[in-house]
Enzyme design. Structure first.
Site, PDB file in Angstrom:
ATOM      1  N   TRP A 234     -17.586  58.119  32.189  1.00  0.00           N
ATOM      2  CA  TRP A 234     -16.887  59.154  32.970  1.00  0.00           C
ATOM      3  C   TRP A 234     -17.766  59.580  34.145  1.00  0.00           C
ATOM      4  O   TRP A 234     -18.774  60.263  33.954  1.00  0.00           O
ATOM      5  CB  TRP A 234     -16.573  60.363  32.086  1.00  0.00           C
ATOM      6  CG  TRP A 234     -15.624  60.022  30.989  1.00  0.00           C
ATOM      7  CD1 TRP A 234     -14.266  59.981  31.091  1.00  0.00           C
ATOM      8  CD2 TRP A 234     -15.936  59.668  29.641  1.00  0.00           C
ATOM      9  NE1 TRP A 234     -13.713  59.608  29.893  1.00  0.00           N
ATOM     10  CE2 TRP A 234     -14.713  59.412  28.976  1.00  0.00           C
ATOM     11  CE3 TRP A 234     -17.119  59.533  28.919  1.00  0.00           C
ATOM     12  CZ2 TRP A 234     -14.648  59.034  27.647  1.00  0.00           C
ATOM     13  CZ3 TRP A 234     -17.051  59.161  27.590  1.00  0.00           C
ATOM     14  CH2 TRP A 234     -15.832  58.907  26.964  1.00  0.00           C
TER      15      TRP A 234
ATOM     16  N   HIS B 278     -12.039  64.677  31.047  1.00  0.00           N
ATOM     17  CA  HIS B 278     -10.927  64.321  30.168  1.00  0.00           C
ATOM     18  C   HIS B 278     -10.478  65.585  29.422  1.00  0.00           C
ATOM     19  O   HIS B 278     -11.122  66.636  29.541  1.00  0.00           O
ATOM     20  CB  HIS B 278     -11.308  63.187  29.195  1.00  0.00           C
ATOM     21  CG  HIS B 278     -12.582  63.401  28.421  1.00  0.00           C
ATOM     22  ND1 HIS B 278     -13.043  62.524  27.484  1.00  0.00           N
ATOM     23  CD2 HIS B 278     -13.504  64.392  28.447  1.00  0.00           C
ATOM     24  CE1 HIS B 278     -14.171  62.964  26.967  1.00  0.00           C
ATOM     25  NE2 HIS B 278     -14.467  64.101  27.545  1.00  0.00           N
TER      26      HIS B 278
ATOM     27  N   ARG C 195     -12.519  63.026  38.196  1.00  0.00           N
ATOM     28  CA  ARG C 195     -13.574  62.020  38.065  1.00  0.00           C
ATOM     29  C   ARG C 195     -14.101  61.639  39.436  1.00  0.00           C
ATOM     30  O   ARG C 195     -13.322  61.513  40.387  1.00  0.00           O
ATOM     31  CB  ARG C 195     -13.050  60.773  37.348  1.00  0.00           C
ATOM     32  CG  ARG C 195     -12.723  61.091  35.918  1.00  0.00           C
ATOM     33  CD  ARG C 195     -12.436  59.883  35.086  1.00  0.00           C
ATOM     34  NE  ARG C 195     -11.933  60.331  33.790  1.00  0.00           N
ATOM     35  CZ  ARG C 195     -11.545  59.521  32.830  1.00  0.00           C
ATOM     36  NH1 ARG C 195     -11.603  58.218  33.010  1.00  0.00           N
ATOM     37  NH2 ARG C 195     -11.094  60.014  31.687  1.00  0.00           N
TER      38      ARG C 195
ATOM     39  N   GLN D 101      -4.056  64.345  32.093  1.00  0.00           N
ATOM     40  CA  GLN D 101      -4.053  63.688  30.792  1.00  0.00           C
ATOM     41  C   GLN D 101      -3.278  64.556  29.810  1.00  0.00           C
ATOM     42  O   GLN D 101      -3.117  65.762  30.023  1.00  0.00           O
ATOM     43  CB  GLN D 101      -5.492  63.520  30.269  1.00  0.00           C
ATOM     44  CG  GLN D 101      -6.267  62.403  30.946  1.00  0.00           C
ATOM     45  CD  GLN D 101      -7.598  62.118  30.261  1.00  0.00           C
ATOM     46  OE1 GLN D 101      -8.125  62.948  29.520  1.00  0.00           O
ATOM     47  NE2 GLN D 101      -8.142  60.940  30.510  1.00  0.00           N
TER      48      GLN D 101
ATOM     49  N   VAL E  91     -14.579  58.785  18.360  1.00  0.00           N
ATOM     50  CA  VAL E  91     -13.619  58.256  17.388  1.00  0.00           C
ATOM     51  C   VAL E  91     -14.202  57.018  16.709  1.00  0.00           C
ATOM     52  O   VAL E  91     -15.029  56.316  17.281  1.00  0.00           O
ATOM     53  CB  VAL E  91     -12.252  57.885  18.047  1.00  0.00           C
ATOM     54  CG1 VAL E  91     -11.472  59.117  18.426  1.00  0.00           C
ATOM     55  CG2 VAL E  91     -12.441  56.964  19.236  1.00  0.00           C
TER      56      VAL E  91
ATOM     57  N   ALA F 278      -6.985  61.133  17.201  1.00  0.00           N
ATOM     58  CA  ALA F 278      -6.895  61.765  18.524  1.00  0.00           C
ATOM     59  C   ALA F 278      -6.497  60.692  19.515  1.00  0.00           C
ATOM     60  O   ALA F 278      -6.730  59.497  19.297  1.00  0.00           O
ATOM     61  CB  ALA F 278      -8.233  62.377  18.910  1.00  0.00           C
TER      62      ALA F 278
END
Ligand code: FA5
Length: 341
Positions: free
Chosen positions: A156, A172, A198, A212, A255, A309
């Site tokens: 990012w 994000h 970004r 998002q 994740v 998620a």
């Protein structure tokens, strides 16, 4: 005296006829009926006459004065009518002309798609919450298993804000996973629409600021199959049954396992073109099972609770839905583009 009255009468009436504007009429009134005018003088002069002469001359003078006042009133009324008629003609409204169509506002395509996405998830039991765009490093990175110096920070490109503690424009919507779980115990089922930023070069599918929608579900017994089922249902509702969906392994530090979901390109129907980077697929979101360390950080026991998620790009979804081949059109403020939605 009689002769004098006749002359005055003839002169006054002729000059009244000639007065054709309200200003000229007023001038006439001052000249003939005003205190210094011939009428007043004649009436004042009556006192110098012998009594029998005075009566007759007085009657004549009063008769003339009444006549002039009546004519003045009549002329004044007709002039006013004429002026009103001229104004009415000049300002006449043609009621048969078509009216102006009032400018009706309408929703930006991004807003429309966000509403469609939130409605689809609301029907599946998700609540909508929102979070800050200016964020601490802790929520955007650290609490999501990305400590300072972690190579994943390069995923990012960040717009940093100056200050004593590191602040940034969120890259994000994932920081809201932490913020929400800090204040809500499982079961949790939320989606988070919002703007993200970004520091990156723009092209047909990349903007430096875009939207998002984050999704988070935490409960006992949630598996990867629940994640896939939910996202398939979402894709079916937003794009219809004919669109192809692809899941691939991907890496996000928060994740495990992680995945990326893509839809077949709407421009080339999967053959490969400029819009999809010649791959035939357009990536619309990252997803995965929430990392046990993330759960522990917000005091949720990973031995009891699991969850998934996901985070999707709203403009990418709008591009697929409406067949828009360049993301830069969204915020170029070109009304020819915006009026199509
Ligand atoms: C993320 O931002 C993760 N937070 C997503 C996530 C959430 C993963 C929860 C796991 C669990 P990524 O950087 O890939 O991931 O961005 C997610 C989506 O945002 C992309 O699939 C894409 O649809 C969209 N996106 C990313 N960069 C841009 C960009 N520059 N312009 C427009 N859309 C973008």
């Amino acid at each position: 005296m009689q002769q004098q009255m006749d002359d005055l009468r003839a002169k006054a009436l002729a000059s009244l006829d000639a007065a054709s504007t309200p200003a000229a009429l007023e001038e006439w009134r001052v000249a003939y009926l005003g205190r210094k005018g011939p009428m007043s003088q004649a009436l004042r002069g009556l006192s110098a006459l012998a009594p029998e002469e005075r009566r007759a001359a007085g009657a004549q003078a009063n008769e003339l004065k009444t006549l002039l006042e009546e004519r003045f009133a009549a002329k004044s009324a007709s002039l006013q009518d004429a002026v009103a008629a001229t104004i009415a003609q000049r300002e006449a409204i043609d009621v048969t002309l078509p009216g102006w169509r009032p400018l009706a506002g309408h929703l930006h395509p991004t807003t429309r798609v966000i509403r469609e996405i939130t409605r689809a998830f609301a029907d599946m039991g998700f609540q909508t919450v929102e979070g800050p765009e200016v964020e601490w490093d802790y929520y955007n990175f650290e609490a999501l298993n990305i400590p300072p110096g972690h190579p994943a920070r390069d995923m990012w490109d960040t717009l940093w804000l100056e200050g004593q503690r590191p602040m940034l424009l969120r890259t994000h919507t994932s920081p809201m996973q932490i913020r929400h779980m800090e204040t809500h115990k499982p079961p949790v089922r939320v989606i988070v629409p919002g703007k993200v930023y970004r520091h990156e070069a723009t092209d047909a599918t990349h903007e430096w600021h875009f939207h998002q929608v984050e999704g988070l579900a935490i409960d006992e017994g949630i598996s990867f199959a629940d994640l896939k089922g939910t996202l398939y249902e979402f894709a079916r509702r937003i794009f219809g049954v004919e669109r192809k969906v692809r899941f691939r392994c991907d890496y996000f530090p928060f994740v495990e396992p992680g995945a990326e979901m893509a839809i077949d390109c709407f421009v080339c129907e999967g053959k490969g073109c400029r819009v999809c980077g010649h791959s035939g697929w357009i990536e619309i979101m990252g997803a995965g099972m929430v990392h046990p360390d993330v759960l522990r950080r917000v005091n949720v026991d990973p031995a009891r609770y699991t969850g998934y998620a996901f985070g999707m790009g709203v403009e990418r979804i709008a591009m697929l839905k409406y067949g828009i081949d360049d993301i830069r059109l969204f915020y170029a403020n070109d009304l020819r583009f915006l009026r199509q939605f």
